[in-house]
Design a protein around this motif. Structure first.
Motif, short mmCIF file in Angstrom:
data_model
loop_
_atom_site.label_atom_id
_atom_site.label_comp_id
_atom_site.label_asym_id
_atom_site.label_seq_id
_atom_site.Cartn_x
_atom_site.Cartn_y
_atom_site.Cartn_z
N GLN A 186 0.85 -1.19 0.00
CA GLN A 186 0.00 0.00 0.00
C GLN A 186 0.88 1.24 0.00
N GLU A 233 0.48 5.84 -0.40
CA GLU A 233 -0.29 7.05 -0.69
C GLU A 233 0.64 8.05 -1.37
N HIS A 271 6.78 10.53 -2.38
CA HIS A 271 5.32 10.55 -2.37
C HIS A 271 4.72 11.55 -3.35
N LEU A 300 -7.95 9.33 -2.93
CA LEU A 300 -7.97 9.38 -1.47
C LEU A 300 -9.10 10.24 -0.93
N ARG A 351 -4.68 13.22 -4.82
CA ARG A 351 -4.05 12.35 -3.83
C ARG A 351 -4.59 10.95 -4.05
N ARG A 398 -4.38 6.56 -3.41
CA ARG A 398 -3.94 5.40 -2.64
C ARG A 398 -3.73 4.24 -3.60
#
Length: 332
Positions: A6, A8, A63, A99, A151, A153
């Motif tokens: 996982q 983000e 990120h 997200l 954003r 995930r």
């Protein structure tokens, strides 16, 4: 290699280039007129599935990802260059969610399958675009539009046709190492397996089938107890499950029911997935116990029940034949 399933991230598409105001000024051209070019399109952010990747480790520390802005227009009606797209490689089996809305954007299953997750902004218009009979010398140009920002995930669900499940120390890792070339760590204590192990098992036809040893399932796994909460999602893509039970355990039938309850609590459809019940470690018990335990399971399930010894590599051909037969019957 760390197994990261996982992540983000933030993706920012490029801004479109600005249009410009310019006029043609050339000798011997008495009526030059407006010649401001349009701006170029901003680059988009694209995710691409890569069969050579097995983890989302590349997104562990980085990120934020931005595509290139488009270039501004030029004189003589020249359009600015488009910004370069930003391509991010992810493993096959990656699902992409927004997200903020929890909307699923893409499910990248196949090698080189792509999804645009942030669209680049359009370039602004130069003053040449605004030329009309009423305005022969427009001094208006538009700025480029901003690119999308999102954003996301990323969630990896392993692409394995066969999932191997069971309580810790049931012999799952030993089984996958016996069936394939996978070499997982094997030891006599709980949670030896900290990440899913993948192994390729060859069918009689020569095609490879991916088996996955799913670790850490115990009572309460769907609520985050042990490691199972992290890995239950990887069972979702499997076509059939091999449920490994330690026949030498104090209550094998209860162990079986513990895992069934966890599958049902996580997602009811998983408990209905076709299974092969494998009673492992028969080399450590006599035939009378084998028959008794098998009879107990036959009274509560109609799934195939096989007796094997993974460590002794006994009766594995019978197991594989059952797997190939069931896979043939499962819709693609």
């Amino acid at each position: 290699m760390q197994f990261i399933d996982q992540a983000e991230i933030e993706v920012i598409a490029g801004k479109g280039g600005d249009g410009i105001v310019a006029f043609r000024r050339e000798k011997y051209v008495p009526a030059g007129g407006p010649s401001g070019g349009n701006g170029g399109r901003g680059g988009s952010v694209i995710l691409e599935a890569d069969e050579n990747l097995q983890t989302l480790l590349d997104f562990r520390y980085n990120h934020s990802f931005k595509a290139e802005d488009g270039k501004r227009g030029g004189p003589k009606n020249k359009t600015g260059a488009n910004g370069r797209d930003r391509a991010l490689r992810v493993p096959c089996g990656t699902i992409v969610y927004d997200l903020d809305t929890e909307e699923m954007i893409a499910d990248l299953v196949y090698h080189q399958q792509q999804a645009c997750v942030a669209q680049g902004g359009k370039g602004g218009l130069g003053n040449r675009h605004f030329l009309s009979n009423h305005n022969r010398a427009p001094e208006k140009a538009l700025p480029g539009l901003p690119g999308e920002e999102r954003r996301l995930r990323l969630e990896l669900k392993l692409l394995a046709e066969v999932g191997i499940i069971g309580l810790p120390n049931a012999g799952k890792s030993t089984l996958i190492s016996a069936l394939s070339s996978a070499r997982p760590k094997v030891a006599d204590y709980p949670f030896t397996t900290l990440v899913p192990n993948l192994g390729i098992v060859r069918k009689p036809s020569g095609d490879g089938t991916v088996f996955a040893d799913i670790p850490g399932l115990i009572a309460g796994a769907h609520q985050g107890v042990g490691l199972g909460h992290e890995f239950l999602r990887h069972i979702e893509r499997t076509k059939i499950l091999i449920h490994v039970i330690d026949i030498t355990a104090e209550a094998p039938l209860q162990d079986y029911q513990t895992i069934q309850d966890e599958l049902l609590a996580y997602k009811p459809s998983l408990a209905e997935r076709q299974q092969i019940i494998v009673l492992n470690k028969v080399d450590a018990v006599d035939e009378e116990i084998e028959a008794d335990v098998k009879a107990q399971f036959a009274s509560v399930t109609h799934e195939p029940i096989l007796l094997i010894s993974a460590v002794a590599r006994s009766r594995l051909d019978e197991l594989l034949n059952q797997v190939w037969e069931m896979l043939e019957l499962v819709p693609s």
